[in-house]
Design an enzyme around this catalytic site. Structure first.
Site, mmCIF file in Angstrom:
data_model
loop_
_atom_site.group_PDB
_atom_site.id
_atom_site.type_symbol
_atom_site.label_atom_id
_atom_site.label_comp_id
_atom_site.label_asym_id
_atom_site.label_seq_id
_atom_site.Cartn_x
_atom_site.Cartn_y
_atom_site.Cartn_z
ATOM 1 N N ASP A 81 -7.882 -7.246 1.585
ATOM 2 C CA ASP A 81 -6.926 -7.212 2.698
ATOM 3 C C ASP A 81 -7.573 -6.485 3.862
ATOM 4 O O ASP A 81 -8.483 -5.662 3.667
ATOM 5 C CB ASP A 81 -5.633 -6.493 2.301
ATOM 6 C CG ASP A 81 -5.762 -4.980 2.464
ATOM 7 O OD1 ASP A 81 -5.303 -4.449 3.494
ATOM 8 O OD2 ASP A 81 -6.358 -4.325 1.578
ATOM 9 N N CYS A 114 -7.755 -24.745 16.681
ATOM 10 C CA CYS A 114 -8.895 -25.661 16.752
ATOM 11 C C CYS A 114 -8.493 -27.124 16.735
ATOM 12 O O CYS A 114 -9.234 -27.974 17.251
ATOM 13 C CB CYS A 114 -9.853 -25.375 15.593
ATOM 14 S SG CYS A 114 -10.636 -23.743 15.692
ATOM 15 N N ASP A 126 -3.029 8.253 -3.399
ATOM 16 C CA ASP A 126 -4.337 8.847 -3.651
ATOM 17 C C ASP A 126 -4.738 9.689 -2.452
ATOM 18 O O ASP A 126 -4.118 9.629 -1.395
ATOM 19 C CB ASP A 126 -5.398 7.770 -3.939
ATOM 20 C CG ASP A 126 -5.537 6.767 -2.801
ATOM 21 O OD1 ASP A 126 -4.591 6.633 -1.993
ATOM 22 O OD2 ASP A 126 -6.586 6.099 -2.698
ATOM 23 N N GLY A 175 -11.260 3.621 -0.380
ATOM 24 C CA GLY A 175 -12.172 4.541 0.278
ATOM 25 C C GLY A 175 -13.465 3.939 0.776
ATOM 26 O O GLY A 175 -14.438 4.661 1.000
ATOM 27 N N CYS A 187 -7.013 -25.105 11.702
ATOM 28 C CA CYS A 187 -5.957 -24.248 12.249
ATOM 29 C C CYS A 187 -5.373 -24.843 13.529
ATOM 30 O O CYS A 187 -5.997 -25.705 14.174
ATOM 31 C CB CYS A 187 -6.507 -22.846 12.508
ATOM 32 S SG CYS A 187 -7.445 -22.686 14.048
ATOM 33 N N HIS A 200 -6.221 -18.501 13.855
ATOM 34 C CA HIS A 200 -7.551 -19.034 13.570
ATOM 35 C C HIS A 200 -8.329 -18.094 12.654
ATOM 36 O O HIS A 200 -8.948 -18.537 11.671
ATOM 37 C CB HIS A 200 -8.344 -19.240 14.861
ATOM 38 C CG HIS A 200 -9.809 -19.454 14.606
ATOM 39 N ND1 HIS A 200 -10.322 -20.649 14.164
ATOM 40 C CD2 HIS A 200 -10.861 -18.581 14.658
ATOM 41 C CE1 HIS A 200 -11.629 -20.520 13.976
ATOM 42 N NE2 HIS A 200 -11.977 -19.276 14.266
ATOM 43 N N CYS A 215 -12.306 -26.995 11.894
ATOM 44 C CA CYS A 215 -11.344 -25.983 11.433
ATOM 45 C C CYS A 215 -9.935 -26.569 11.517
ATOM 46 O O CYS A 215 -9.547 -27.137 12.549
ATOM 47 C CB CYS A 215 -11.447 -24.728 12.288
ATOM 48 S SG CYS A 215 -10.209 -23.469 11.888
ATOM 49 N N ASP A 252 0.868 -1.173 0.000
ATOM 50 C CA ASP A 252 0.000 0.000 0.000
ATOM 51 C C ASP A 252 0.905 1.224 0.000
ATOM 52 O O ASP A 252 1.962 1.225 0.638
ATOM 53 C CB ASP A 252 -0.892 -0.050 1.242
ATOM 54 C CG ASP A 252 -1.921 1.059 1.277
ATOM 55 O OD1 ASP A 252 -1.931 1.892 0.342
ATOM 56 O OD2 ASP A 252 -2.708 1.095 2.217
#
Length: 389
Positions: A276, A319, A146, A226, A316, A345, A314, A92
């Protein structure tokens, strides 16, 4: 193989499967990009980020410019070598951070003068300077500078910022092209500059911004900025629909700073390919977990003796290895492990949504899947939060 390419298939309304090729690999889309503001996803290793599904990450030019310095990062081999991330990366421009300084910055046609939030030192940001910073950092995809405005800004304010962003885009483009020729030894010689569609929540301004951007160059991809800055969600959805009608279907679309689970699904419905946001890791550090039934605060007293995983099935580390009782204990005791596990997670959860969306698109069932997913998320099955510790 070209340095940058995008192809898509299995359209379902505005949603589609995609493959975005960059110098550091190909990303299947729709996809969520974890945010590594300072060149690190806070508290996590890059190996952990990859293990839970991350394939493209974001870093912030503003923060890296201030510390340790973009020239220093370049001297150490660029962001990929510096951070030990060998996949696609985006930076960015730092415009959001600069404009959020409010009392510490002044804006004029040439650029922005601001004081560092670190030590108060005076700095100058211009479109050309931002291109040089991002060239030094060496991400695959870099963003224009911007001008950002607050959510709910009136049409004249939004128009002025949108038109200035277009003028700054042209200056970014010229400098970007110059550097590509005159600085061939940059960490990532082939980079893609993404323009940013602005215009607040005013559909006519968004359409005008998109048309002007497309008339100004042959862009690898286009971002929509924005949004998620305080406007009602129906306004965000309507704005995305206005952009969807104008943007080309053969380029990836990146919705900046949006990353709550329902926003991802709604965004994919409206043609977004890349997202993101800091929300999954920041909320994880605060004890808030994403689940298919909505958000839940792990400090709830009802979890004190609950031996079930946070989310059944899950994959991860949180979990698969630990239960709700232990996670609650970690947060009650102030143990950093709890923050790390919940951040992992939440990232895994968002990557899972994107994986399921891609699967639903491939199978031709995206419309039904997304409607069912959103209905379950919004049902608030957890009820009112009980944060008692």
């Amino acid at each position: 193989m070209p340095q940058f390419a995008f192809r898509s298939s299995h359209p379902d309304g505005s949603a589609r499967l995609g493959w975005f090729t960059t110098p550091h690999g190909t990303v299947e889309t729709p996809a969520f990009m974890p945010v590594g503001t300072h060149g690190a996803v806070r508290g996590l290793t890059m190996e952990e980020v990859h293990a839970v599904g991350g394939r493209m990450v974001l870093a912030n030019a503003y923060h890296l410019y201030l510390r340790p310095g973009d020239a220093h990062v370049r001297a150490l081999g660029g962001l990929h070598a510096f951070t030990r991330w060998d996949g696609p990366m985006l930076t960015d421009s730092g415009g959001f951070q600069v404009f959020s300084l409010a009392k510490l910055r002044t804006v004029d046609e040439d650029g922005v003068t601001f004081r560092s939030h670190l030590d108060g030192a005076l700095h100058r940001y211009t479109p050309e300077g931002v291109m040089r910073i991002e060239r030094n950092l060496g991400a695959d995809v870099i963003m224009q500078l911007d001008e950002l405005i607050a959510g709910g800004a009136d049409a004249p304010t939004a128009r002025a910022a949108m038109e200035r962003s277009l003028r700054w885009l042209e200056r970014c483009r010229v400098e970007f092209e110059r550097l590509r020729v005159e600085d061939p030894d940059a960490p990532t010689p082939a980079q893609a500059l993404f323009p940013i569609v602005q215009g607040g929540t005013h559909a006519a301004l968004r359409r005008a911004s998109a048309r002007a951007i497309l008339g100004a160059g042959d862009w690898v991809g286009v971002a929509v900025g924005g949004l998620s800055v305080g406007e009602p969600k129906p306004d965000m959805h309507a704005t995305l629909e206005a952009c969807d009608a104008e943007l080309p279907r053969d380029r990836p679309r990146y919705l900046m700073g949006v990353g709550f689970p329902d926003d991802l699904v709604e965004g994919v419905r409206r043609g977004v390919d890349l997202f993101d946001c800091v929300a999954p890791t920041r909320m994880g550090r605060d004890g808030t977990a994403f689940t298919p039934d909505g958000k839940v605060q792990i400090r709830r007293s009802s979890f004190r003796a609950d031996r079930r995983p946070l989310v059944e099935g899950c994959p991860c580390p949180c979990c698969t290895r630990y239960d709700r009782a232990y996670m609650r204990h970690l947060f009650a005791a102030g143990e950093a492990l709890g923050q790390r596990l919940l951040a992992l997670h939440n990232l895994a959860f968002l990557h899972g949504i994107m994986r399921d969306a891609r699967g639903a698109l491939a199978d031709g069932r995206f419309a039904g899947w997304s409607a069912a997913w959103l209905a379950r998320w919004r049902a608030d099955a957890w009820g009112a939060a009980d944060p008692a510790a």
